[in-house]
Write a protein that holds these residues in place. Structure first.
Motif, PDB file in Angstrom:
ATOM      1  N   ARG A  67       0.812  -1.217   0.000  1.00 56.83           N
ATOM      2  CA  ARG A  67       0.000   0.000   0.000  1.00 56.83           C
ATOM      3  C   ARG A  67       0.844   1.266   0.000  1.00 56.83           C
ATOM      4  O   ARG A  67       0.332   2.342  -0.280  1.00 56.83           O
ATOM      5  N   ARG A  68       2.162   1.150   0.317  1.00 55.44           N
ATOM      6  CA  ARG A  68       2.972   2.361   0.478  1.00 55.44           C
ATOM      7  C   ARG A  68       4.397   2.297  -0.095  1.00 55.44           C
ATOM      8  O   ARG A  68       4.864   3.251  -0.674  1.00 55.44           O
ATOM      9  N   ASP A  69       5.087   1.179   0.097  1.00 54.37           N
ATOM     10  CA  ASP A  69       6.507   1.112  -0.266  1.00 54.37           C
ATOM     11  C   ASP A  69       6.892  -0.362  -0.400  1.00 54.37           C
ATOM     12  O   ASP A  69       6.931  -1.083   0.589  1.00 54.37           O
ATOM     13  N   PHE A  70       7.162  -0.793  -1.626  1.00 52.27           N
ATOM     14  CA  PHE A  70       7.498  -2.198  -1.837  1.00 52.27           C
ATOM     15  C   PHE A  70       8.464  -2.350  -2.997  1.00 52.27           C
ATOM     16  O   PHE A  70       8.618  -1.466  -3.824  1.00 52.27           O
ATOM     17  N   THR A  71       9.118  -3.500  -3.034  1.00 53.57           N
ATOM     18  CA  THR A  71      10.090  -3.829  -4.069  1.00 53.57           C
ATOM     19  C   THR A  71       9.611  -5.068  -4.816  1.00 53.57           C
ATOM     20  O   THR A  71       9.119  -6.018  -4.211  1.00 53.57           O
ATOM     21  N   VAL A  72       9.768  -5.040  -6.131  1.00 54.72           N
ATOM     22  CA  VAL A  72       9.367  -6.164  -6.978  1.00 54.72           C
ATOM     23  C   VAL A  72      10.579  -6.594  -7.800  1.00 54.72           C
ATOM     24  O   VAL A  72      11.267  -5.768  -8.391  1.00 54.72           O
ATOM     25  N   ARG A  73      10.833  -7.903  -7.801  1.00 52.48           N
ATOM     26  CA  ARG A  73      11.937  -8.477  -8.580  1.00 52.48           C
ATOM     27  C   ARG A  73      11.324  -9.326  -9.686  1.00 52.48           C
ATOM     28  O   ARG A  73      10.580 -10.272  -9.422  1.00 52.48           O
ATOM     29  N   TYR A  74      11.624  -8.942 -10.928  1.00 56.61           N
ATOM     30  CA  TYR A  74      11.136  -9.655 -12.102  1.00 56.61           C
ATOM     31  C   TYR A  74      12.278 -10.492 -12.650  1.00 56.61           C
ATOM     32  O   TYR A  74      13.369  -9.967 -12.871  1.00 56.61           O
ATOM     33  N   ALA A  75      12.042 -11.779 -12.898  1.00 52.88           N
ATOM     34  CA  ALA A  75      13.080 -12.645 -13.473  1.00 52.88           C
ATOM     35  C   ALA A  75      12.488 -13.446 -14.629  1.00 52.88           C
ATOM     36  O   ALA A  75      11.431 -14.062 -14.497  1.00 52.88           O
ATOM     37  N   LEU A  76      13.180 -13.423 -15.761  1.00 54.64           N
ATOM     38  CA  LEU A  76      12.820 -14.201 -16.932  1.00 54.64           C
ATOM     39  C   LEU A  76      14.008 -15.117 -17.209  1.00 54.64           C
ATOM     40  O   LEU A  76      15.100 -14.655 -17.538  1.00 54.64           O
ATOM     41  N   THR A  77      13.799 -16.436 -17.048  1.00 57.40           N
ATOM     42  CA  THR A  77      14.893 -17.401 -17.144  1.00 57.40           C
ATOM     43  C   THR A  77      14.702 -18.317 -18.344  1.00 57.40           C
ATOM     44  O   THR A  77      13.703 -19.037 -18.431  1.00 57.40           O
ATOM     45  N   PRO A  78      15.648 -18.322 -19.288  1.00 55.69           N
ATOM     46  CA  PRO A  78      15.577 -19.262 -20.415  1.00 55.69           C
ATOM     47  C   PRO A  78      15.760 -20.692 -19.891  1.00 55.69           C
ATOM     48  O   PRO A  78      16.683 -20.963 -19.129  1.00 55.69           O
ATOM     49  N   LEU A  79      14.875 -21.594 -20.305  1.00 49.38           N
ATOM     50  CA  LEU A  79      14.948 -22.975 -19.811  1.00 49.38           C
ATOM     51  C   LEU A  79      15.672 -23.903 -20.781  1.00 49.38           C
ATOM     52  O   LEU A  79      16.135 -24.960 -20.381  1.00 49.38           O
TER      53      LEU A  79
END
Length: 174
Positions: free
Chosen positions: A121-133
């Protein structure tokens, strides 16, 4: 060279439904009424999105005017590879703190993992990862920090965005 990119999800069905509804009515009066009603139910808020660099410091920043639907998209992803959408080949896992799926694009399989932590709701971190399989290549990882700044500036609509201390320059919703 393969180009990997992850776009933050913006629920297209909601935008399309709004567009269809608005196309059938007088945009002048109805648009103003809908915007006023939306502001009462779910007031848009100004968020600072910071792309975090390797040292954990902001590398780029943009301010975004977002309602709840757009904010929910901050913690999801619609990956692209070489400008081609990565089509889901598995069930989507969507629960607090995790959004994940497997997908395929340009004849390759990928794993998509989006994790979030902090106060959504106020302050957050998002980590996006795209991994070739299918190859030994490393994951493409992008980390963003989202911070609530307050109300959107006068004249800004949901989806408007701009670098800090600059006038709005683009609307993410079209």
């Amino acid at each position: 060279m393969t180009r990997l990119r992850i776009r933050r999800a913006v629920p297209a069905l909601a935008a399309a439904a709004c567009a269809l509804n608005l196309a059938a009515c007088d945009l002048g009066a109805n648009d103003a009424r809908l915007a006023a009603r939306q502001a009462q139910v779910d007031p848009p808020r100004l968020w600072l999105a910071e792309v975090m660099g390797p040292a954990g410091t902001p590398a780029r920043q943009v301010q975004v005017c977002a309602d709840q639907t757009l904010r929910d998209g901050f913690a999801r992803a619609e990956p692209e590879v070489n400008h081609q959408p990565c089509r889901a080949t598995s069930q989507i896992v969507s629960k607090p703190g995790l959004y994940a799926l497997r997908c395929e694009a340009v004849g390759q399989s990928f794993a998509v993992t989006v994790t979030s932590r902090g106060d959504m709701r106020r302050d957050f971190t998002v980590r996006y990862a795209l991994t070739p399989l299918d190859t030994g290549r490393a994951s493409y990882v992008n980390t963003l920090r989202y911070r609530l700044l307050g109300p959107c500036p006068t004249g800004w609509r949901i989806g408007d965005q701009a670098p800090p201390r600059r006038p709005r320059v683009v609307n993410a919703l079209g």
